[in-house]
Design an enzyme around this catalytic site. Structure first.
Site, PDB file in Angstrom:
ATOM      1  N   CYS A 181       0.827  -1.205   0.000  1.00  0.00           N
ATOM      2  CA  CYS A 181       0.000   0.000   0.000  1.00  0.00           C
ATOM      3  C   CYS A 181       0.863   1.258   0.000  1.00  0.00           C
ATOM      4  O   CYS A 181       0.485   2.284  -0.572  1.00  0.00           O
ATOM      5  CB  CYS A 181      -0.939  -0.010   1.195  1.00  0.00           C
ATOM      6  SG  CYS A 181      -0.114  -0.347   2.759  1.00  0.00           S
ATOM      7  N   HIS A 484      -1.515   0.736   7.411  1.00  0.00           N
ATOM      8  CA  HIS A 484      -1.962   0.830   6.019  1.00  0.00           C
ATOM      9  C   HIS A 484      -1.763   2.259   5.529  1.00  0.00           C
ATOM     10  O   HIS A 484      -2.043   3.220   6.258  1.00  0.00           O
ATOM     11  CB  HIS A 484      -3.437   0.431   5.935  1.00  0.00           C
ATOM     12  CG  HIS A 484      -4.019   0.576   4.566  1.00  0.00           C
ATOM     13  ND1 HIS A 484      -3.498  -0.062   3.479  1.00  0.00           N
ATOM     14  CD2 HIS A 484      -5.094   1.290   4.108  1.00  0.00           C
ATOM     15  CE1 HIS A 484      -4.224   0.224   2.407  1.00  0.00           C
ATOM     16  NE2 HIS A 484      -5.179   1.056   2.774  1.00  0.00           N
TER      17      HIS A 484
END
Length: 1368
Positions: A181, A484
């Site tokens: 990510c 994330h």
């Protein structure tokens, strides 16, 4: 924003239009039409008034299917059937429940898969939706979760105003490979930067100079083109990461996005050397600042110029409890000078002495693209862990950098001109805040350089030239341990903000941007960060507002020619990929089996992928090539039939359907099929027999009562409605036996034999199924008159179903083996060795004759049969013919028995004699202890017992075809199938994955009492089948003259009887050898439970016999370990020994001493060592010399004890005393002293303190103690022990909470409460931390603090890492 539960029980945002007036319905649709989509879910949140026809339209749009080519059905069993696609009923009227999850299944329509909507039609359809349809919540919820990353779509603390499809946003997402990510966020930011994207497009790749796979700029160029032109929702980044030189493991490494930015820019600079883009990174991202020190006495200033690509901003100053509130405040702190005074005074070159000085930074030049890194990751020295600072820090949409330029005169007369670029002084400019990986380039400066500008010019400079516009916010959600990344980016084309969250792209608002400031809603003072949201901005990128330089995105029409060619190639590639996907959607994938005529005669398995429009003839040709039958069997001798591999059942053949498409034959394209295909083969002179649906398959074994043999199977097909009489006629035709005298026995499952004697009863009523096995016998013997369970037929079948074959390895030199065998059988001892050879030859002659006889019998039973069967079955059948040879073939009994086993009756008599105590001259004294007794491998792994359920499963797996085949000649059917071969193949597969376990002696009585004092059986009530013969190992494992025996034995025999039957081959009595079971990984475990059967063994298991006295009743095998309390490894294995019930500890020590001296070179005095309980690695109860095993000390099989060498005489005299292991902690030296044992007369805390004060000299009032944690030696870091342990618990006795010291061996730390910890500098503390981490890791104990093991982020310019050949 209202939240509704998703299928994963997470909360998802739900947009509600006129929420007060109308409820909404959440529909979760599972697409079951394709194997790739069956695990995905489509989520639709619709107004309750939506009609069913509108629901079908929305599902078609969401799934990209043509409406009308699929059905929707309720997802839960027991609900209604399919929904009506033309109905105008509302969802609530159709049974949907508002506010709840309504599960639906998308299925094939009329057996045909849904048609995929073309991209053009899909786009048109989406644009044609009315406003209300677009407002409905049909957006792409995260259906395929990403490992290691949390999705903010489902976070109740972060919501988006809408979630739209790619057709609405116009942007394409990036697929998260696993934990990439951070990479996706940076790539999307660079893509949305017009100046970077356009410059990348202007670069032209020269394929002749570089491999496109390893070219980073080329792969970035391709990716950006796909992001701009692709019609997919998301695209892969694997080609880009492959150009980095990364393998698949890198996808599972999460890195810092700022670190990636630096490393990627460095790699691009290297790749762009000697090109127009060589200085692109510096032109766009590089700024300059001055690092200066100015003397406060004379004004002399020393300085140097440093370059930067980003500005790191501190969130919270070191030691402060309050964070900076905004980016502007943090920038002001960044340029705020500090005063060097006191011990930190600066040595002035002009004053020639140390003076007070001012040290600071001044910005000289801001880059065109300004990158700010918010330093949210820090190190907490109080906990010695990395932490994330979630404090609130606001940032403006427009940032004015004018106030951060110092306008004081840098070129004063007292200033020394130092033009060091800083390239060799990396990190010198506030190394705690600044990181410089790039050297300054004094070439072209495209930014705003105020160093060379005069004061007048600076004053006239318009303020707008220093105004920067925010366009990218890279957000981190999570903790310092992981999380994330996603990016919030503003498009320069329309000014709209978008969230780029991996494959999901959606519109967001300014309010959503403000939520990334961090912090919490309320004020919590010092603890505000701990309670703040973990989702906050980490990197900010601003662009200078300069109309003359601000670029726009290149339109497709304005692309350079080489880019247009690349676009065309990518479009063709995408079309090809789309066509391939279409082919995949129309491909039937089914298991294919084939009994290969050459390759080991085993059932081969493969996967047949055939297009649904291919005919059966074409599919047969594909299967023919797949199974490599070319040159082995002609193509016209092969056919595909429907097959059930689980039941080994041929369901039907496809006569006359050679030109029928496979899609019709298989019932359409499905994700999985409930049946398989079998490629049948035949010989040219044979004819395929048709298999009709509804038939059952029966494998018929013929039993010969005279020779006690069971033939290989003959396959016949019957109908369930046939009577037993008709079935017998069918068998008579296939086997040429008489139907009048025929007895038919059905084996329904293991040991379930059913005699079929009712003539008019149907096969279905008798329990026949798809695949069945029957045994038939047709003779006029009186055995017909006997009750079935008492008949010879039943005994033969019972033995057949329970006999297994074992490979037994005998000791390398079995003492007196030949002599024992000859004398036991009664042969002449002088002729034994010479007679063996002749006897062996006579046995081989019998084998040949009996084999030939069975071959003739088999060929008569089925004409034109081929010869194939597994070697295992051939071998197991040999002894059947020897057991009861015909009178004309019967050799001298003594010669046969000398090589094979003795006759059944002789063995039975011998066992009875042995029970009476007669030993026989060839037997060794049962009490003799062999000096060469070998150590059991079970010292490493304890035996494990098998449950009765497991035993049943294991034994039932080989209940068929065990003793039925002759050496000649297995009979192969015309269809190429052989029942036994298939069964053996399935059996081997089943046993491959099964973790087998075997005997233990865990009962309190030690081993079972099946032997009397002489080791002879006293409970054997009836004889079970046992037959053995010498066996030559083909794999060469029997080295060094080791002998092997092939044993066929009834698995219901006990271990004791099995050992007694092996006595003639081992050459010693059963009490003088041990049985070890060998597993697949060559691990050996001793079998010691004498009264247990061999039911957990299966065919072809291996057994090793080792010489050594087997345990008698009341004896236990014990492993002895030495306890070394002050060694790095406190537990050291010494010997295996035997303790007996009723023995005292002193007697066991006496027996142990010579063994320790011989094997371990430990010459010990009996009073200078003790034995004590061992529980894993923990020392326990001290055993006193007068203690008796089983009376005072509980003992069990495979027991373990500690042996501890004493420094002086034993202090423990009674069980009321308590032995505690104590260790002093000296904070002033940061050191733990060695262990000392303290013996207490009671469990009093006061007595413990007095004893500790006595041995340490610490005053009683200053002494503090704490119980150690974990397993012995309760290691703990010296950096943690002072505050982590529960010092000085408020208790008066040791046996209460929180101490619970009730047994010997507890670890107690103690210290002087007045002693302060050693003062350490940061460097000393870090060095000690490394030493402690290394020490604790070596001992295998838990390390409370360990620096995060992050793999360094690297991009390899040559396509991959160069591995060190010396690296392990």
């Amino acid at each position: 924003m209202e939240m509704v539960p998703s299928e994963e029980n997470q909360l998802v945002p739900k947009e509600i239009e006129n929420a007060a007036e109308e409820p909404r319905v959440l529909c979760i649709v599972q697409d079951t039409t394709n194997a790739k989509t069956v695990n995905e879910r489509l989520t639709l949140n619709l107004p309750a008034s939506t009609t069913l026809s509108k629901l079908f339209e929305d599902v078609a749009h969401k799934a990209s299917y043509v409406n009308g080519t699929f059905d929707l059905a309720w997802g839960k069993s027991g609900d209604m059937g399919s929904l009506d696609p033309s109905s105008e009923m509302s969802l609530t009227e159709s049974g949907f429940e508002p506010g709840k999850r309504n599960f639906l299944q998308l299925t094939d329509k009329d057996g045909e898969q849904p048609q995929i909507a073309s991209d053009e039609s899909g786009t048109a359809g989406s644009s044609g939706l009315d406003d209300s349809s677009q407002e409905r919540f049909i957006g792409p919820l995260p259906r395929d979760g990403t490992v290691g990353c949390s999705s903010d779509y489902s976070s109740p603390s972060y919501s988006y105003s809408s979630i739209l499809n790619k057709s609405d946003t116009g942007y394409v997402g990036l697929v998260n490979q696993a934990m990439t990510c951070y990479l996706n966020s940076l790539l999307q930011t660079l893509f949305m930067t017009p100046e970077f994207r356009n410059a990348l497009y202007n670069w032209e790749f020269e394929e002749s100079e570089e491999d496109p796979v390893t070219s980073i700029p080329y792969q970035l160029q391709r990716l950006f083109l796909l992001l701009q032109t692709s019609k997919k929702r998301a695209i892969e980044t694997t080609d880009v990461t492959r150009s980095f030189g990364w393998d698949s493991s890198e996808a599972w490494q999460q890195h810092d996005v700022q670190e990636l930015c630096r490393v990627m820019f460095d790699a691009l600079e290297q790749k762009w050397k000697q090109t127009e883009q060589a200085d692109l990174i510096n032109q766009l991202y590089q700024g300059k600042l001055k690092d200066y020190v100015r003397c406060l006495e004379c004004g002399y200033e020393s300085w140097r110029i440093d370059t930067y690509l980003d500005i790191p901003l501190v969130i919270r100053p070191f030691g402060a409890s309050q964070a900076y509130g905004s980016v502007e405040e943090a920038l002001q702190a960044f340029v705020q000078p500090e005063t060097l005074d006191g011990a930190n005074q600066y040595f002035c070159e002009r004053c020639k002495k140390k003076c007070d000085a001012r040290k600071g930074l001044r910005f000289l030049h801001f880059p065109y693209l300004l990158t700010l890194q918010l330093k949210r990751f820090d190190f907490d020295y109080s906990t010695m862990h990395r932490i994330k600072l979630n404090d609130r820090m606001s940032f403006p949409e427009e940032l004015d950098m004018g106030p951060f330029i110092d306008v004081e005169d840098e070129k004063s007369p007292q200033t020394e001109s130092c033009t060091d670029s800083g390239a060799e002084n990396e990190g010198s400019c506030h190394s705690d805040q600044m990181s410089n990986d790039f050297s300054a380039d004094d070439g072209v400066d495209e930014g705003i350089c105020l160093e060379s500008a005069s004061s007048t010019e600076r004053a006239l400079k318009p303020k707008s030239s220093l105004t920067f516009e925010l366009f990218s916010v890279m957000v981190h959600s999570g903790s310092a341990a992981g999380g994330h990344y996603y990016a919030c980016i503003k498009s320069f084309s329309d000014g709209q903000w978008y969230s780029f969250n991996d494959q999901h792209v959606s519109k967001i608002t300014q309010e959503d941007i403000r939520k990334t400031y961090g912090g919490s809603s309320g004020s919590r003072g010092y603890y505000s960060s701990a309670f703040a949201s973990s989702t906050n901005a980490y990197m900010l990128i601003y662009r200078l507002k300069d109309p003359s330089r601000n670029a726009k995105y290149l339109d497709c029409d304005d692309f350079p020619e080489h880019i247009k060619h690349l676009v065309q190639r990518e479009k063709e590639s995408e079309e090809q990929e789309k066509r391939q996907r279409e082919i995949e959607r129309n491909t039937c994938k089914i298991k294919l089996f084939c009994m290969h005529p050459v390759k080991m005669m085993a059932m081969m398995e493969n996967k047949l992928d055939v297009h649904k429009d291919k005919t059966l003839r074409e599919a047969t040709e594909m299967a023919y090539k797949l199974m490599e039958l070319d040159g082995v069997v002609p193509l016209d001798c092969c056919r595909l039939v429907k097959y059930d591999e689980f039941h080994e059942y041929l369901e039907r053949s496809y006569e006359g359907e050679d030109d029928t498409p496979m899609g019709l034959l298989l019932g359409g394209v499905k994700s999985s099929y409930m049946f398989d295909l079998l490629l049948e083969t035949r010989r040219p002179e044979q004819v395929f027999q048709p298999y009709k649906p509804g038939e059952v398959m029966v494998k018929v074994h013929v039993v010969d009562l005279k020779t006690h043999t069971i033939t290989p199977p003959v396959s016949i097909r019957a109908y369930l409605n046939q009577s037993i009489t008709e079935f017998k006629q069918l068998i008579a035709q296939a086997t040429e036996l008489s139907a009048e005298t025929m007895r038919v026995v059905l084996e329904r499952c293991y040991n379930d034999l059913r005699l079929l004697y009712v003539p008019n009863k149907t096969l279905k009523a008798e329990g026949f199924f798809r695949s069945n096995k029957v045994f038939v016998e047709s003779s006029e013997s009186p055995d017909h008159q006997v009750t079935f369970t008492d008949s010879l037929l039943w005994k033969l079948l019972d033995r057949h179903g329970n006999t297994i074959r074992l490979f037994v390895s005998l000791p390398v030199q079995s003492p007196g083996t030949n002599r024992t065998i000859c004398q036991k059988v009664g042969g002449d001892t002088e002729e034994c060795s010479e007679g063996s050879k002749g006897n062996r030859n006579s046995v081989e002659a019998i084998l040949e004759e009996s084999t030939e006889k069975l071959k003739n019998l088999s060929l008569q039973q089925q004409q034109g049969s081929s010869t194939s069967d597994s070697q295992k079955s051939s071998d197991t059948s040999d002894f059947e013919h020897i057991e009861s040879p015909s009178p004309s073939q019967e050799p001298d009994s003594s010669s046969v028995s000398a090589v094979v086993a003795v006759d059944n009756r002789e063995l039975e008599n011998r066992i009875r004699e042995a029970s009476g105590g007669s030993g026989g001259g060839a037997y060794s004294d049962p009490e003799t202890q062999f000096p060469g007794e070998e150590r059991s491998d079970s010292e490493v792994n304890n035996d494990r017992s098998t449950s009765s359920v497991d035993s049943d499963i294991l034994s039932s797996s080989h209940s068929s075809d065990t003793l039925c085949n002759a050496d000649s000649g297995p009979i192969q059917l015309a269809n190429g199938l052989d029942s036994h071969s298939i069964t053996s193949s399935r059996r081997s597969k089943a046993n491959e994955g099964k973790k087998e376990t075997w005997d233990t002696a865990e009962e309190d009585s030690g081993t079972d009492s099946e032997y009397d004092e002489n080791g002879k059986s006293k409970t054997e009530s009836y004889y079970l089948y046992f037959r053995a013969e010498p066996y030559a190992q083909e794999d060469g494992s029997g080295e060094g003259g080791q002998k092997c025996v092939l044993v066929n034995v009834d698995k219901r025999i006990t271990l004791s009887a099995f050992k007694q039957n092996l006595e003639p081959f081992v050459g010693v009595t059963s009490t003088q050898f041990k049985v070890f079971r060998v597993y697949a990984n060559n691990q050996e475990f001793e079998s010691v439970r004498l009264n247990e059967t061999l039911s957990s063994f299966s065919d072809d298991n291996k057994i090793t016999i080792r010489l050594g006295r087997a345990l008698k009743k009341g004896e236990y095998r014990v492993k002895v370990y030495q306890l070394l309390v002050n060694d790095a490894e406190p537990c050291k294995f010494l010997v295996d020994t035997v303790f007996a019930k009723g023995m005292t500890v002193k007697q066991s020590k006496e027996e142990l001493m010579p063994q320790l001296k011989d094997q371990c070179k430990l010459d010990l005095n009996i009073d200078k060592f003790r034995l004590r309980k061992k529980t894993w690695k923990n020392p326990g109860t001290v055993f006193l010399d007068y203690h008796v095993y089983e009376e005072d000390i509980n003992i069990s099989s495979n027991w373990e004890v500690f042996l501890e060498v004493l420094d002086g005489p034993e202090k423990m005299k009674s069980m009321s005393q308590l032995a505690v292991l104590t260790r002093r902690w000296t904070p002033a030296q940061m050191k733990l002293e060695p262990f000392q044992e303290v013996v207490l007369e009671s469990s009093s805390v006061e007595e413990l303190k007095e004893k500790l004060s006595e041995i340490s000299g610490i005053p009683l009032e200053n002494l503090e103690f704490a119980k150690g944690r974990g397993t012995f030696p309760c290691d703990i870091s010296v950096l943690e022990i002072h505050q982590d342990l529960d010092w000085n618990p408020k208790v008066s006795t040791l046996n209460v909470w929180p101490l619970y010291i009730c047994d010997d061996g507890a670890v107690v730390f103690y210290r002087d409460s007045t002693e302060e910890p050693m003062e350490q500098s940061e460097d000393e503390r870090n060095e000690l931390m490394k030493k402690e981490s290394s020490r604790l890791l070596k001992t295998g104990h838990r390390v409370s603090y360990s620096p995060r093991k992050e793999k360094a982020l690297k991009i390899y310019l040559d396509g991959g890492p160069v591995k060190d050949p010396g690296q392990d």
